[in-house]
Enzyme design. Structure first.
Site, PDB file in Angstrom:
ATOM      1  N   ASP A  30     -39.011 -21.294  19.323  1.00 46.83           N
ATOM      2  CA  ASP A  30     -38.468 -20.646  20.517  1.00 46.83           C
ATOM      3  C   ASP A  30     -38.961 -21.429  21.729  1.00 46.83           C
ATOM      4  O   ASP A  30     -40.146 -21.741  21.843  1.00 46.83           O
ATOM      5  CB  ASP A  30     -38.950 -19.188  20.591  1.00 46.83           C
ATOM      6  CG  ASP A  30     -38.259 -18.404  21.690  1.00 46.83           C
ATOM      7  OD1 ASP A  30     -37.589 -17.412  21.371  1.00 46.83           O
ATOM      8  OD2 ASP A  30     -38.399 -18.779  22.878  1.00 46.83           O
ATOM      9  N   ASN A  87     -34.298  -8.159  18.353  1.00 48.68           N
ATOM     10  CA  ASN A  87     -33.751  -7.358  19.443  1.00 48.68           C
ATOM     11  C   ASN A  87     -32.240  -7.258  19.281  1.00 48.68           C
ATOM     12  O   ASN A  87     -31.571  -8.258  19.008  1.00 48.68           O
ATOM     13  CB  ASN A  87     -34.087  -8.014  20.786  1.00 48.68           C
ATOM     14  CG  ASN A  87     -35.589  -8.134  21.008  1.00 48.68           C
ATOM     15  OD1 ASN A  87     -36.349  -7.311  20.532  1.00 48.68           O
ATOM     16  ND2 ASN A  87     -36.003  -9.173  21.723  1.00 48.68           N
ATOM     17  N   GLN A  94     -32.187  -8.012  24.017  1.00 50.47           N
ATOM     18  CA  GLN A  94     -31.509  -9.185  23.427  1.00 50.47           C
ATOM     19  C   GLN A  94     -30.871  -9.977  24.559  1.00 50.47           C
ATOM     20  O   GLN A  94     -30.164  -9.410  25.408  1.00 50.47           O
ATOM     21  CB  GLN A  94     -30.436  -8.741  22.415  1.00 50.47           C
ATOM     22  CG  GLN A  94     -29.819  -9.928  21.678  1.00 50.47           C
ATOM     23  CD  GLN A  94     -28.834  -9.505  20.590  1.00 50.47           C
ATOM     24  OE1 GLN A  94     -28.486  -8.337  20.460  1.00 50.47           O
ATOM     25  NE2 GLN A  94     -28.374 -10.485  19.816  1.00 50.47           N
ATOM     26  N   HIS A 100     -31.059 -13.089  15.680  1.00 45.80           N
ATOM     27  CA  HIS A 100     -32.247 -13.914  15.418  1.00 45.80           C
ATOM     28  C   HIS A 100     -33.469 -13.041  15.231  1.00 45.80           C
ATOM     29  O   HIS A 100     -33.554 -11.933  15.763  1.00 45.80           O
ATOM     30  CB  HIS A 100     -32.485 -14.911  16.562  1.00 45.80           C
ATOM     31  CG  HIS A 100     -32.504 -14.263  17.915  1.00 45.80           C
ATOM     32  ND1 HIS A 100     -31.343 -13.971  18.603  1.00 45.80           N
ATOM     33  CD2 HIS A 100     -33.526 -13.834  18.690  1.00 45.80           C
ATOM     34  CE1 HIS A 100     -31.656 -13.401  19.743  1.00 45.80           C
ATOM     35  NE2 HIS A 100     -32.969 -13.288  19.829  1.00 45.80           N
TER      36      HIS A 100
HETATM   37  P1  5GP Z   1     -33.861 -12.445  22.687  1.00 43.82           P
HETATM   38  O1  5GP Z   1     -34.325 -12.131  24.081  1.00 43.82           O
HETATM   39  O2  5GP Z   1     -32.347 -12.502  22.606  1.00 43.82           O
HETATM   40  O3  5GP Z   1     -34.464 -11.577  21.637  1.00 43.82           O
HETATM   41  O4  5GP Z   1     -34.424 -13.874  22.368  1.00 43.82           O
HETATM   42  C1  5GP Z   1     -33.770 -15.052  22.711  1.00 43.82           C
HETATM   43  C2  5GP Z   1     -34.798 -16.150  22.647  1.00 43.82           C
HETATM   44  O5  5GP Z   1     -34.110 -17.384  22.634  1.00 43.82           O
HETATM   45  C3  5GP Z   1     -35.747 -16.170  23.840  1.00 43.82           C
HETATM   46  O6  5GP Z   1     -37.075 -15.935  23.376  1.00 43.82           O
HETATM   47  C4  5GP Z   1     -35.568 -17.572  24.426  1.00 43.82           C
HETATM   48  O7  5GP Z   1     -36.780 -18.167  24.807  1.00 43.82           O
HETATM   49  C5  5GP Z   1     -34.906 -18.332  23.299  1.00 43.82           C
HETATM   50  N1  5GP Z   1     -34.011 -19.397  23.738  1.00 43.82           N
HETATM   51  C6  5GP Z   1     -33.018 -19.274  24.656  1.00 43.82           C
HETATM   52  N2  5GP Z   1     -32.386 -20.459  24.780  1.00 43.82           N
HETATM   53  C7  5GP Z   1     -32.974 -21.321  23.917  1.00 43.82           C
HETATM   54  C8  5GP Z   1     -32.752 -22.690  23.596  1.00 43.82           C
HETATM   55  O8  5GP Z   1     -31.875 -23.372  24.128  1.00 43.82           O
HETATM   56  N3  5GP Z   1     -33.551 -23.249  22.649  1.00 43.82           N
HETATM   57  C9  5GP Z   1     -34.547 -22.525  22.046  1.00 43.82           C
HETATM   58  N4  5GP Z   1     -35.284 -23.174  21.141  1.00 43.82           N
HETATM   59  N5  5GP Z   1     -34.785 -21.241  22.323  1.00 43.82           N
HETATM   60  C10 5GP Z   1     -34.002 -20.640  23.258  1.00 43.82           C
END
Ligand code: 5GP
Ligand code: ZN
Length: 142
Positions: A30, A87, A94, A100
């Site tokens: 991440d 999430n 999310q 994920h």
């Molecule tokens: P969510 O908030 O949807 O549960 O988590 C999304 C996650 O994706 C976040 O922790 C964010 O840091 C990660 N993320 C968003 N864009 C990218 C990206 O381009 N590359 C990587 N490796 N992680 C990403």
């Protein structure tokens, strides 16, 4: 899906620090590194959230998580534990709408990860809990 950032990572159109992949999943760091080693496990197939899994894909994805979790844990002797979270929906934090699972290594109870939910147990009567139980039960298999 064309404009999905995680589908682009699956297709290697966006670079990632991939730690594992096969025909079903991809696991990569991440970008936020909430704690060192913070890793995401995603199905290669685009689905938005937990509500869209069928049993087969769920089995395939979940079956791979312990192996990836063990490798993350083994990568650093300072990792003492791990939170795994998923999430679903904006209200649940999310932000990327390709399902994920976060693997968040834990170093101390005081590191950069926090998870807080209240203990509301004193606000529920047995009847209220029974009503919630029955309502969920009725929708099993929807
Ligand atoms: P969510 O908030 O949807 O549960 O988590 C999304 C996650 O994706 C976040 O922790 C964010 O840091 C990660 N993320 C968003 N864009 C990218 C990206 O381009 N590359 C990587 N490796 N992680 C990403
Ligand atoms: Zn996607």
């Amino acid at each position: 899906m064309k404009d999905c950032i995680f589908c682009k990572i699956v297709r290697n159109e966006i670079p990632s620090y991939t730690v594992y992949e096969d025909d079903i999943v991809k696991a990569f760091l991440d970008i936020s590194q909430g704690t060192p080693g913070h890793t995401l496990v995603i199905p290669k197939k685009h689905i938005a959230n937990i509500f869209e899994y069928d049993e087969e894909l769920a089995s395939e994805v979940f079956a791979r998580i312990p192996k990836i979790a063990r490798a993350v844990k083994a990568s650093n002797p300072d990792i003492k534990g791990m939170n795994i979270l998923n999430n679903n929906g904006q209200v649940a934090y999310q932000s990327v709408f390709h399902s994920h699972f976060h693997l968040v290594p834990r170093y101390t109870s005081n590191d950069d990860f926090k998870m807080i939910f209240k203990d509301n147990s004193n606000k529920y009567s047995p009847d209220q809990l029974k009503a919630i139980q029955e309502s969920i039960e009725q929708h099993m298999g929807d």
